[in-house]
Design an enzyme around this catalytic site. Structure first.
Site, PDB file in Angstrom:
ATOM      1  N   ARG A  55    -107.330  62.513  10.866  1.00  0.00           N
ATOM      2  CA  ARG A  55    -107.423  63.827   9.820  1.00  0.00           C
ATOM      3  C   ARG A  55    -108.564  62.626   9.490  1.00  0.00           C
ATOM      4  NH1 ARG A  55    -103.568  65.971   6.649  1.00  0.00           N
ATOM      5  NH2 ARG A  55    -102.299  63.831   7.159  1.00  0.00           N
ATOM      6  N   ASN A  84     -89.936  50.354   5.898  1.00  0.00           N
ATOM      7  CA  ASN A  84     -90.625  51.374   5.793  1.00  0.00           C
ATOM      8  C   ASN A  84     -92.455  50.781   5.458  1.00  0.00           C
ATOM      9  OD1 ASN A  84     -88.940  53.420   6.396  1.00  0.00           O
ATOM     10  ND2 ASN A  84     -89.084  54.153   4.123  1.00  0.00           N
ATOM     11  N   GLY A 119    -102.204  56.319   1.466  1.00  0.00           N
ATOM     12  CA  GLY A 119    -102.652  54.993   0.642  1.00  0.00           C
ATOM     13  C   GLY A 119    -102.311  54.363  -0.252  1.00  0.00           C
ATOM     14  N   VAL A 163     -77.321  43.244   0.002  1.00  0.00           N
ATOM     15  CA  VAL A 163     -76.686  43.407  -1.452  1.00  0.00           C
ATOM     16  C   VAL A 163     -75.553  45.217  -1.957  1.00  0.00           C
ATOM     17  CG1 VAL A 163     -77.338  43.802  -3.923  1.00  0.00           C
ATOM     18  CG2 VAL A 163     -78.611  42.212  -2.405  1.00  0.00           C
ATOM     19  N   ARG A 187    -101.145  66.295   0.423  1.00  0.00           N
ATOM     20  CA  ARG A 187     -99.864  66.139   1.818  1.00  0.00           C
ATOM     21  C   ARG A 187     -98.397  67.545   1.638  1.00  0.00           C
ATOM     22  NH1 ARG A 187     -98.209  59.619   2.265  1.00  0.00           N
ATOM     23  NH2 ARG A 187     -99.924  59.033   3.306  1.00  0.00           N
ATOM     24  N   ALA A 198     -93.147  45.179  -1.349  1.00  0.00           N
ATOM     25  CA  ALA A 198     -93.239  45.022  -2.542  1.00  0.00           C
ATOM     26  C   ALA A 198     -92.760  43.851  -2.670  1.00  0.00           C
ATOM     27  CB  ALA A 198     -92.338  46.102  -3.203  1.00  0.00           C
ATOM     28  N   HIS A 227     -91.024  61.953   3.775  1.00  0.00           N
ATOM     29  CA  HIS A 227     -91.538  60.780   4.054  1.00  0.00           C
ATOM     30  C   HIS A 227     -91.550  59.426   3.179  1.00  0.00           C
ATOM     31  CE1 HIS A 227     -94.494  58.187   5.547  1.00  0.00           C
ATOM     32  NE2 HIS A 227     -95.380  58.215   4.780  1.00  0.00           N
ATOM     33  N   HIS A 228     -91.625  60.229   1.705  1.00  0.00           N
ATOM     34  CA  HIS A 228     -91.310  59.308   0.852  1.00  0.00           C
ATOM     35  C   HIS A 228     -91.085  59.418  -0.359  1.00  0.00           C
ATOM     36  CE1 HIS A 228     -93.496  55.960  -0.918  1.00  0.00           C
ATOM     37  NE2 HIS A 228     -93.936  56.060  -2.448  1.00  0.00           N
ATOM     38  N   ARG A 248     -97.758  62.490  -3.754  1.00  0.00           N
ATOM     39  CA  ARG A 248     -97.862  61.268  -3.327  1.00  0.00           C
ATOM     40  C   ARG A 248     -99.309  61.113  -2.147  1.00  0.00           C
ATOM     41  NH1 ARG A 248     -98.260  57.426   0.051  1.00  0.00           N
ATOM     42  NH2 ARG A 248     -96.439  57.054   2.066  1.00  0.00           N
ATOM     43  N   HIS A 259     -94.413  64.561   4.822  1.00  0.00           N
ATOM     44  CA  HIS A 259     -95.816  64.815   5.403  1.00  0.00           C
ATOM     45  C   HIS A 259     -96.199  65.294   6.084  1.00  0.00           C
ATOM     46  CE1 HIS A 259     -98.732  62.312   7.665  1.00  0.00           C
ATOM     47  NE2 HIS A 259     -98.808  61.543   6.222  1.00  0.00           N
ATOM     48  N   GLU A 313    -103.053  60.064   8.386  1.00  0.00           N
ATOM     49  CA  GLU A 313    -103.728  60.511   8.046  1.00  0.00           C
ATOM     50  C   GLU A 313    -104.673  60.555   8.395  1.00  0.00           C
ATOM     51  OE1 GLU A 313    -102.419  61.893   4.284  1.00  0.00           O
ATOM     52  OE2 GLU A 313    -104.079  61.875   3.554  1.00  0.00           O
ATOM     53  N   GLU A 357     -91.168  51.518  -3.683  1.00  0.00           N
ATOM     54  CA  GLU A 357     -90.960  53.102  -3.559  1.00  0.00           C
ATOM     55  C   GLU A 357     -89.155  53.501  -4.081  1.00  0.00           C
ATOM     56  OE1 GLU A 357     -90.352  54.373   0.599  1.00  0.00           O
ATOM     57  OE2 GLU A 357     -89.639  56.700  -0.231  1.00  0.00           O
ATOM     58  N   VAL A 388     -99.424  51.608  -0.164  1.00  0.00           N
ATOM     59  CA  VAL A 388     -99.259  50.629   0.574  1.00  0.00           C
ATOM     60  C   VAL A 388     -99.948  50.135  -1.427  1.00  0.00           C
ATOM     61  CG1 VAL A 388    -100.491  48.977   1.201  1.00  0.00           C
ATOM     62  CG2 VAL A 388     -98.936  50.477   2.598  1.00  0.00           C
ATOM     63  N   GLY A 411    -103.715  53.266   5.469  1.00  0.00           N
ATOM     64  CA  GLY A 411    -104.401  51.922   4.502  1.00  0.00           C
ATOM     65  C   GLY A 411    -103.352  52.043   3.116  1.00  0.00           C
TER      66      GLY A 411
HETATM   67  P1  ADP Z   1     -91.191  49.323  -0.363  1.00  0.00           P
HETATM   68  O1  ADP Z   1     -92.158  49.829   0.519  1.00  0.00           O
HETATM   69  O2  ADP Z   1     -90.633  49.937  -1.721  1.00  0.00           O
HETATM   70  O3  ADP Z   1     -91.546  47.636  -0.097  1.00  0.00           O
HETATM   71  P2  ADP Z   1     -89.833  48.787   2.010  1.00  0.00           P
HETATM   72  O4  ADP Z   1     -88.357  50.785   2.239  1.00  0.00           O
HETATM   73  O5  ADP Z   1     -90.620  48.964   2.697  1.00  0.00           O
HETATM   74  O6  ADP Z   1     -89.973  49.412   0.955  1.00  0.00           O
HETATM   75  O7  ADP Z   1     -88.840  48.142   2.112  1.00  0.00           O
HETATM   76  C1  ADP Z   1     -87.752  48.159   1.017  1.00  0.00           C
HETATM   77  C2  ADP Z   1     -86.440  46.907   2.495  1.00  0.00           C
HETATM   78  O8  ADP Z   1     -85.071  47.068   1.356  1.00  0.00           O
HETATM   79  C3  ADP Z   1     -85.706  47.796   3.575  1.00  0.00           C
HETATM   80  O9  ADP Z   1     -86.840  46.247   4.017  1.00  0.00           O
HETATM   81  C4  ADP Z   1     -84.559  47.757   3.479  1.00  0.00           C
HETATM   82  O10 ADP Z   1     -83.924  47.649   4.541  1.00  0.00           O
HETATM   83  C5  ADP Z   1     -84.039  46.625   2.156  1.00  0.00           C
HETATM   84  N1  ADP Z   1     -82.739  47.021   1.456  1.00  0.00           N
HETATM   85  C6  ADP Z   1     -82.498  48.274   1.566  1.00  0.00           C
HETATM   86  N2  ADP Z   1     -80.831  48.627   0.110  1.00  0.00           N
HETATM   87  C7  ADP Z   1     -80.852  46.994   0.764  1.00  0.00           C
HETATM   88  C8  ADP Z   1     -79.821  46.557   0.376  1.00  0.00           C
HETATM   89  N3  ADP Z   1     -78.894  46.948  -0.342  1.00  0.00           N
HETATM   90  N4  ADP Z   1     -79.209  44.833   0.268  1.00  0.00           N
HETATM   91  C9  ADP Z   1     -80.661  44.484   0.787  1.00  0.00           C
HETATM   92  N5  ADP Z   1     -82.104  44.836   1.559  1.00  0.00           N
HETATM   93  C10 ADP Z   1     -82.099  46.259   1.025  1.00  0.00           C
END
Ligand code: ADP
Length: 510
Positions: A322, A107, A487, A221, A343, A79, A444-445, A484, A306, A319, A474, A490, A114
């Site tokens: 399956r 994640n 698929g 952050v 799920r 994201a 999982h989510h 959720r 999951h 998934e 997320e 993403v 997919g």
């Molecule tokens: P999404 O699928 O919503 O993109 P992800 O889990 O793929 O979520 O990515 C979220 C990212 O945000 C991860 O790489 C995670 O390490 C990062 N993250 C979480 N908390 C913080 C924070 N406090 N400061 C900076 N990065 C962060």
């Protein structure tokens, strides 16, 4: 604010993709002891995740963190990266992405199945009839009608555009499969059937590098700064110390909470102790930061488990295995559910099986159609038999019953009605070489999170947008409702990530 020279030593880290893929394998390669689910060993799972996300060796020097940006994105997952890329393309130039871990991708790296999308050019080319309305209906229904219908519609209506946008950025998802709860093939995968996550993050990273957009890893952050009713800065913890930076717009894309047992306990005490498929950084920081800045959190108890997680490695078994014909059998060598159900339902059915022991069984055709299957085997979590009887022996299942189960399933795949109601992902199993992975549910989510509107603006408790504050992925709530669909994560991160970048550009122009 003056440029901090000390901080200018902090580096922009362009992390080698090999390390991301390696991380994924590292996660899979952890301990092999098989356990019935759910097993209480969160610390162990956390350690394994931490091991999997070790910083990459290869780092490139770059400019340090500035004092001020037009846009700061918190989190370098799917994201966050989509947001930064689309904002740049829409005219925002002074952007940075802050990532607390030593690798990018969060994640999203581990997304397997997919990306669901409807009315896409690939579906049309392959003669698959679909509609945005059908996709939205099935998503809403699959989420127990708890999702925000406007956001669901928005996601589905923009899904084909997002598939095209990914292709323009070199990420081609033209291999179609089906996931539980979806009535047509709309799950888009890389051409070779590889798990989508690694390919997605590699492609998005390349798109970031092409635009010289900086990702600062190991930058956590810790606070969003609010002045009056707008968010206009943030506090960052780096190896060199703390820094406060200003930003005209901030996007929280910090992902979920699956690796934070405290938050799991707070929102879903019944899930305490379940293994988690999440990376170590999924500690729910975004919810805390967002709430402190006045955003409303919704549906926080909606945490998905999951159904096919290998427990010793906490590795999610996609998934798509399956979806391309695999079946689930219990200790009595019998099927017990529609494997293609949503799920939550498959997970619930598994937990009712004797000793909670369940095996995913598949043949060479399924193995070959899913690149991830070779990774599972390499990670040592797959049992392989020369034929079905040999596999049954290894699993200590009755071979005659297992054969009868497969024969009955093959009749269903041939057109006979299924006693469990499976109508999708049917393909006759042909043994030969036979494979099994022992699975059980795992966290999982996070489906709840920061309340947003279709401009991805974070909303307060009165539904007012908080100026300068956006959220995507997320960390947001209300799209997936109570379940959720495989698929759809993403689809969510790409559609809404792209949208967020465009919306921020509009906001900054105004
Ligand atoms: P999404 O699928 O919503 O993109 P992800 O889990 O793929 O979520 O990515 C979220 C990212 O945000 C991860 O790489 C995670 O390490 C990062 N993250 C979480 N908390 C913080 C924070 N406090 N400061 C900076 N990065 C962060």
């Amino acid at each position: 604010m003056e440029q901090n020279n000390k901080l200018s030593m902090s580096r922009r880290h362009f992390v080698g993709v090999a390390s991301i893929l390696g991380a994924s394998l590292g996660l899979a390669a952890c301990g092999q002891s098989e356990q019935a689910a759910p097993e209480k060993k969160p610390e162990e799972a956390k350690e394994k995740s931490a091991e999997a996300t070790k910083p990459a060796e290869e780092k490139k020097e770059g400019a340090g963190l500035q004092d001020e940006y037009d846009l700061v994105v918190v989190g370098a997952g799917g994201a966050g990266l989509s947001t930064a890329i689309s904002a740049f393309d829409a005219g925002v130039k002074n952007i940075c992405v802050l990532e607390k871990m030593g690798v990018v991708g969060g994640n999203s790296n581990f997304a397997t199945s997919g990306m669901n999308a409807s009315e896409t050019k690939y579906q049309k080319e392959q003669g698959i009839e679909d509609s945005n309305v059908l996709f939205a209906d099935e998503t809403f229904k699959g989420g127990h009608e708890l999702g925000n219908r406007e956001l669901v519609d928005f996601m589905c209506q923009h899904s084909a555009g997002a598939i095209d946008w990914l292709a323009e950025n070199g990420i081609v998802l033209d291999n179609l499969t089906q996931t539980g709860g979806m009535s047509v093939k709309r799950c888009h995968r890389p051409t070779d059937g590889a798990a989508v996550g690694g390919v997605l993050i590699k492609g998005l990273k390349a798109a970031m590098e092409k635009r010289s957009l900086p990702i600062f890893d190991e930058h956590k952050v810790t606070k969003l700064v609010k002045e009056g009713d707008s968010v206009n800065g943030l506090e960052v913890e780096t190896k060199e110390g703390k820094k406060t930076i200003k930003a005209k717009a901030i996007v929280l894309a910090a992902g979920g909470l699956g690796s934070n047992q405290e938050l799991i306990k707070k929102y879903r005490p019944d899930l305490e102790g379940y293994v988690s498929t999440n990376h170590a950084g999924a500690t729910g920081d975004g919810y805390v930061l967002g709430e402190e800045a006045g955003a409303e959190l919704i549906q926080m108890d909606q945490i998905q488990i999951h159904p096919t997680v290998e427990q010793s490695s906490a590795k999610l078994i996609g998934e798509a295995l399956r979806g391309s014909g695999g079946i689930l059998v219990n200790k009595e060598a019998k099927r017990f559910t529609n494997e293609m159900d949503t799920r939550d339902k498959v997970s619930a059915a598994e937990l009712k099986q004797p000793e909670k022991i369940v095996y995913l069984i598949f043949d060479q055709k399924v193995y070959d159609a899913n690149k991830a299957a070779a990774k599972y085997e390499k990670a040592g979590i797959t049992k392989k038999g020369t034929d079905l009887a040999d596999l049954a022996k290894q699993l200590e299942l009755d071979p005659t019953t297992l054969q009868a189960t497969v024969d009955a399933y093959n009749e269903v795949a041939g057109g006979k009605a299924d006693e469990f109601g499976r109508t999708t992902g049917l393909a006759q199993l042909d043994f030969g070489t036979a494979y099994a992975i022992k699975v059980a549910p795992g966290i999982h989510h996070a489906m709840g999170g920061i309340k947003i509107n279709d401009k991805n603006q974070a909303l307060d408790k009165d539904n007012n947008p908080i100026k300068g504050f956006y959220a995507a992925g997320e960390v947001t709530g209300g799209i997936h409702g109570g379940n959720r669909i495989g698929g759809n994560a993403v689809c969510d991160i790409i559609v809404f990530g792209k949208n967020t970048g465009e919306q921020v550009a509009e906001f900054l122009k105004a």
